[in-house]
Design a protein around this motif. Structure first.
Motif, PDB file in Angstrom:
ATOM      1  N   GLY A   1       0.490  -1.492  -0.237  1.00  0.00           N
ATOM      2  CA  GLY A   1       0.247  -0.461   0.237  1.00  0.00           C
ATOM      3  C   GLY A   1       1.062   1.403  -0.087  1.00  0.00           C
ATOM      4  N   VAL A   2       0.911   2.321   1.307  1.00  0.00           N
ATOM      5  CA  VAL A   2       1.039   3.752   1.134  1.00  0.00           C
ATOM      6  C   VAL A   2       2.955   3.148   1.111  1.00  0.00           C
TER       7      VAL A   2
ATOM      8  N   ALA B   1       5.301  10.993   7.451  1.00  0.00           N
ATOM      9  CA  ALA B   1       3.818  10.629   7.927  1.00  0.00           C
ATOM     10  C   ALA B   1       3.196  13.029   6.921  1.00  0.00           C
ATOM     11  N   VAL B   2       4.015  13.243   6.813  1.00  0.00           N
ATOM     12  CA  VAL B   2       3.228  14.889   6.001  1.00  0.00           C
ATOM     13  C   VAL B   2       3.014  13.277   4.657  1.00  0.00           C
ATOM     14  N   LEU B   3       4.068  13.091   4.370  1.00  0.00           N
ATOM     15  CA  LEU B   3       4.216  12.797   2.768  1.00  0.00           C
ATOM     16  C   LEU B   3       2.808  11.425   2.728  1.00  0.00           C
TER      17      LEU B   3
ATOM     18  N   ASN C   1      -2.776   9.362   1.655  1.00  0.00           N
ATOM     19  CA  ASN C   1      -3.951   8.283   1.897  1.00  0.00           C
ATOM     20  C   ASN C   1      -5.015   8.936   1.847  1.00  0.00           C
ATOM     21  N   ASN C   2      -4.999  10.856   1.729  1.00  0.00           N
ATOM     22  CA  ASN C   2      -5.991  11.506   1.127  1.00  0.00           C
ATOM     23  C   ASN C   2      -6.570  11.496   0.161  1.00  0.00           C
TER      24      ASN C   2
ATOM     25  N   SER D   1      -9.021  15.556   7.797  1.00  0.00           N
ATOM     26  CA  SER D   1      -7.964  13.977   8.011  1.00  0.00           C
ATOM     27  C   SER D   1      -6.345  14.469   8.065  1.00  0.00           C
ATOM     28  N   SER D   2      -5.916  15.522   7.754  1.00  0.00           N
ATOM     29  CA  SER D   2      -4.674  15.867   7.944  1.00  0.00           C
ATOM     30  C   SER D   2      -4.738  16.574   9.110  1.00  0.00           C
TER      31      SER D   2
END
Lengths: 243, 199
Positions: free
Chosen positions: A101-102, B118-120, B125-126, B139-140
């Protein structure tokens, strides 16, 4: 002597300078993809491919890239290779693509790759950088597979998806969940410390030199190195002295 | 009302249930690195929240109005990381020039965030979750607040670890990771709570 040098460049990544357990780089994928052996192995190989390619290219370009903008340049090179690997995995191994996944695009910001670019490939020739990439990549893969084996066998009573009959009633499900990852990782770091103590390089020499943000970092902002420096080298030098 | 409810679900679940640090393992490096003192942990948490909001506000339109329009969806990773890196640099310069007081407090953490996964991760993910712009921003915000919460809680745990007598091999990172594991265990207790609250 020459051969010895190359060999040690290749082998140091496996245990002595293992990126995961000694340099403590790339913690995020280590924790996230080790719930099963297949995913961990896939992640390891994907990172290995990116690491070798980016190490070679960055080493080739090391005299061209201006020092001030080297981090953005490295990131572009790495992101390019990550995209290639991502497309290959998506095309040929869709199952693995789903599983990772991510975390697959996030190889871009994996500290191992940027860290090795900064620590090694930016300063050494192409051959050595490629060997370093292979060694570090194998060390990363090895660490992931070891951790995934522990977590999958004990937590899910299976190995790479194959069920282990006699353990079925004794699953420690906690281990395949998030807290289990942190717990196993902490224990393995302690174990590697015991195995390599006295021989492992001082973390001091890596903590800030290895951090891609070292140039921007002001002393006292990032505390992990400071702390490990305070703890480990003192202990290490004691061991060294005893031997 | 339904829209509001769905936003609240996104917010709460990204703060508590799907806490990025403790259950998705994104942003572990700053979590372990900067959580030793409470004030630093708070500063880092706030800076990360701000950068996440900013990054999402920029990457979401880029994905939908630029990359998807010209069929370059696969360039997502490269474009996002470049945009985030330059944004962070820009933010630092602007803060330094116009709000020196804030720069003094938060500026030192900004360069460390450039390569924060986490930022990327939240930006990608969004898009993967198919959120609309408002949902992405919420969400952010949730992820950022979750990060802040984890940092603050963990800095409390860390100060206890500093004082205790730990077997040698576990000193430093070993004990820290095991403490993080217990914190993560506590957060597992939140699983399912959000769905039940709004069911």
């Amino acid at each position: 002597m020459k051969k010895n040098g190359s060999l040690s460049v290749l082998l140091k990544g496996l245990l002595k300078e293992n990126p995961v357990f000694v340099l403590i780089l790339g913690t995020c994928p280590t924790l996230a993809t080790t719930t099963n052996v297949t995913g961990a192995f896939g992640m390891g190989i994907a990172a290995l491919a990116v690491l070798v390619c980016s190490n070679i290219l960055i080493s080739l370009l090391r005299k061209v890239i201006p020092d001030n903008v080297r981090i953005p340049c490295y990131i572009v090179v790495i992101a390019g290779f990550v995209t290639i690997v991502q497309m290959i995995v998506q095309a040929f191994l869709p199952g693995l693509y789903e599983m990772l996944g991510v975390y697959l695009p996030l190889i871009t910001v994996n500290c191992i790759i940027l860290g090795r670019a900064e620590m090694f490939a930016g300063k050494n020739n192409v051959g050595k950088s490629a060997l370093d990439g292979i060694g570090m990549g194998l060390g990363f893969t090895l660490a992931l597979v070891v951790m995934a084996t522990i977590r999958e066998v004990l937590g899910n009573a299976s190995f790479a998806g194959i069920e282990i009959g006699f353990l079925q009633n004794y699953k420690i499900e906690f281990l395949v969940k998030a807290p289990g990852g942190l717990l196993v990782y902490g224990c393995l770091i302690a174990l590697v410390y015991v195995i390599t103590r006295g021989k492992a390089p001082l973390k001091k020499s890596f903590s800030c030199a290895g951090c891609p943000n070292a140039a921007n970092c002001q002393t006292g902002t990032c505390e992990a190195p400071a702390e490990t420096v305070a703890e480990t080298p003192a202990a290490n030098s004691e061991e060294g002295g005893a031997q | 009302m339904d829209a509001f409810k769905s936003l609240l679900v996104i917010l709460l679940s990204s703060v508590l249930v799907n806490n990025y640090v403790l259950s998705r393992f994104l942003g572990i490096c700053p979590f372990l690195g900067v959580s030793k003192k409470l004030d630093q942990a708070t500063g880092m948490g706030i800076a990360v929240t701000a950068v996440m909001l900013l990054a999402t506000a920029v990457t979401w339109p880029i994905q939908y109005f630029l990359l998807d329009k010209v069929g370059l969806g696969y360039m997502q990773t490269i474009v996002f990381i470049l945009v985030i890196a330059s944004l962070v640099q820009l933010l630092e310069l602007l803060l330094k020039r116009f709000i020196p007081a804030l720069h003094k407090g938060l500026g030192v953490y900004l360069p460390l965030i450039t390569t924060n996964c986490a930022v990327l991760g939240v930006a990608i993910n969004n898009i993967n979750d198919g959120y609309n712009f408002l949902q992405s921003m919420v969400s952010s915000l949730g992820v950022g607040l979750g990060f802040l919460l984890a940092m603050v809680l963990f800095s409390g745990l860390r100060s206890r670890i500093e004082e205790s007598n730990i077997p040698k091999p576990f000193r430093g990172l070993g004990a820290t990771l095991i403490a993080a594991s217990f914190l993560s265990l506590a957060f597992m207790g939140f699983a399912g709570i959000v769905e039940k609250l709004f069911a």
